[in-house]
Design an enzyme around this catalytic site. Structure first.
Site, short mmCIF file in Angstrom:
data_model
loop_
_atom_site.label_atom_id
_atom_site.label_comp_id
_atom_site.label_asym_id
_atom_site.label_seq_id
_atom_site.Cartn_x
_atom_site.Cartn_y
_atom_site.Cartn_z
N LEU A 61 -2.87 16.30 39.49
CA LEU A 61 -3.76 15.29 38.92
C LEU A 61 -3.29 15.03 37.49
O LEU A 61 -2.76 15.93 36.82
CB LEU A 61 -5.21 15.77 38.89
CG LEU A 61 -5.95 15.91 40.23
CD1 LEU A 61 -7.34 16.50 40.00
CD2 LEU A 61 -6.06 14.57 40.94
N ASP A 62 -3.49 13.81 37.00
CA ASP A 62 -3.16 13.49 35.62
C ASP A 62 -3.93 14.42 34.68
O ASP A 62 -5.04 14.86 34.99
CB ASP A 62 -3.52 12.04 35.29
CG ASP A 62 -2.65 11.04 36.01
OD1 ASP A 62 -1.57 11.43 36.51
OD2 ASP A 62 -3.04 9.86 36.07
N ARG A 63 -3.37 14.65 33.51
CA ARG A 63 -3.99 15.53 32.52
C ARG A 63 -5.44 15.17 32.26
O ARG A 63 -6.32 16.03 32.17
CB ARG A 63 -3.19 15.47 31.21
CG ARG A 63 -3.71 16.42 30.14
CD ARG A 63 -3.04 16.17 28.80
NE ARG A 63 -3.72 15.13 28.03
CZ ARG A 63 -3.42 14.82 26.77
NH1 ARG A 63 -2.44 15.43 26.16
NH2 ARG A 63 -4.09 13.87 26.15
N ARG A 162 -5.33 3.98 37.77
CA ARG A 162 -5.45 3.50 36.40
C ARG A 162 -4.83 2.11 36.25
O ARG A 162 -5.41 1.22 35.63
CB ARG A 162 -4.81 4.51 35.45
CG ARG A 162 -5.45 5.88 35.54
CD ARG A 162 -4.61 7.00 34.94
NE ARG A 162 -4.52 6.89 33.49
CZ ARG A 162 -3.90 7.79 32.74
NH1 ARG A 162 -3.34 8.85 33.30
NH2 ARG A 162 -3.85 7.64 31.42
#
Length: 213
Positions: A61-63, A162
């Site tokens: 997962l993205d930060r 996003r």
């Protein structure tokens, strides 16, 4: 721009553990895997391996995204679960808060994505060289200039949700790359549910964590 890396000091939140599979909740602001340099060494993978030494990475997962992540606890489980993601059998559900009133309330975004090389790690829509990318969405509620949406990525491109929301004109609130001036303490994107098959029994499993926003 990405802010200075100050990962949250929160205890490991375990949703499920058996001899093959581990499911945990990743907090926002914590890398999934180590970055380049000692200052980016703290990540969910190393925290998980401190408690479960045989844990192996399956996906990321993205930060700045929070939510459900699974890890394999054996080599066999890693091969099986990795294939679940590669062949798009794993089903992911996200919740997000986005800018504006998103219309129509049910829809899909089918726009090809590729890395924006001069502005890495940003991604962008590119109809010439982008990889096929599909996101389905449903608006849960809309008020006060924002919408709460449920998102189902049918492909797994970097920053897919996003960039797809940005392409609709409704960026995810608090996104440090694509909506950096929103004034939110975190990015409003959460991996709410993950469905996949167990590597030993083949039985369907579902792991869920409620969005903290």
């Amino acid at each position: 721009m990405q802010s200075e890396y100050t990962p949250p000091d929160t205890p490991l939140d375990v949703l499920h553990e058996d001899h093959e599979v581990l499911a945990v909740v990743k907090p926002d602001g914590l890398l999934s895997v180590p970055g380049k340099g000692a200052h980016l060494a703290d990540c969910l993978l190393t925290r998980v391996q401190a408690a479960f030494p045989t844990a192996l990475l399956v996906h990321r997962l993205d930060r700045d995204t929070s939510g459900v992540m699974v890890f394999a606890l054996t080599d066999h489980a890693q091969r099986f679960l990795s294939k679940e993601f590669e062949e798009r059998r794993a089903r992911k559900t996200y919740v997000a808060r986005v800018a504006g009133r998103l219309e129509p309330k049910i829809g899909a975004v089918d726009l090809p994505l590729i890395v924006d090389w001069p502005n890495r790690p940003r991604q962008m829509v590119c109809h010439e060289t982008g990889k096929p990318s599909l996101t389905e969405y449903r608006v849960l509620k809309a008020a006060d200039g924002e919408s709460r949406v449920r998102l189902w990525p049918r492909t797994g491109r970097t920053h897919q949700l996003r960039v797809h929301m940005l392409a609709l004109g409704h960026p995810i609130l608090g996104d440090p790359l694509y909506a950096p001036d929103a004034g939110f303490a975190r990015m409003m994107l959460h991996a709410e549910e993950l469905r996949l098959s167990h590597p030993e029994s083949g039985r369907g499993m579902s792991f869920r964590a409620k969005a903290p926003f």
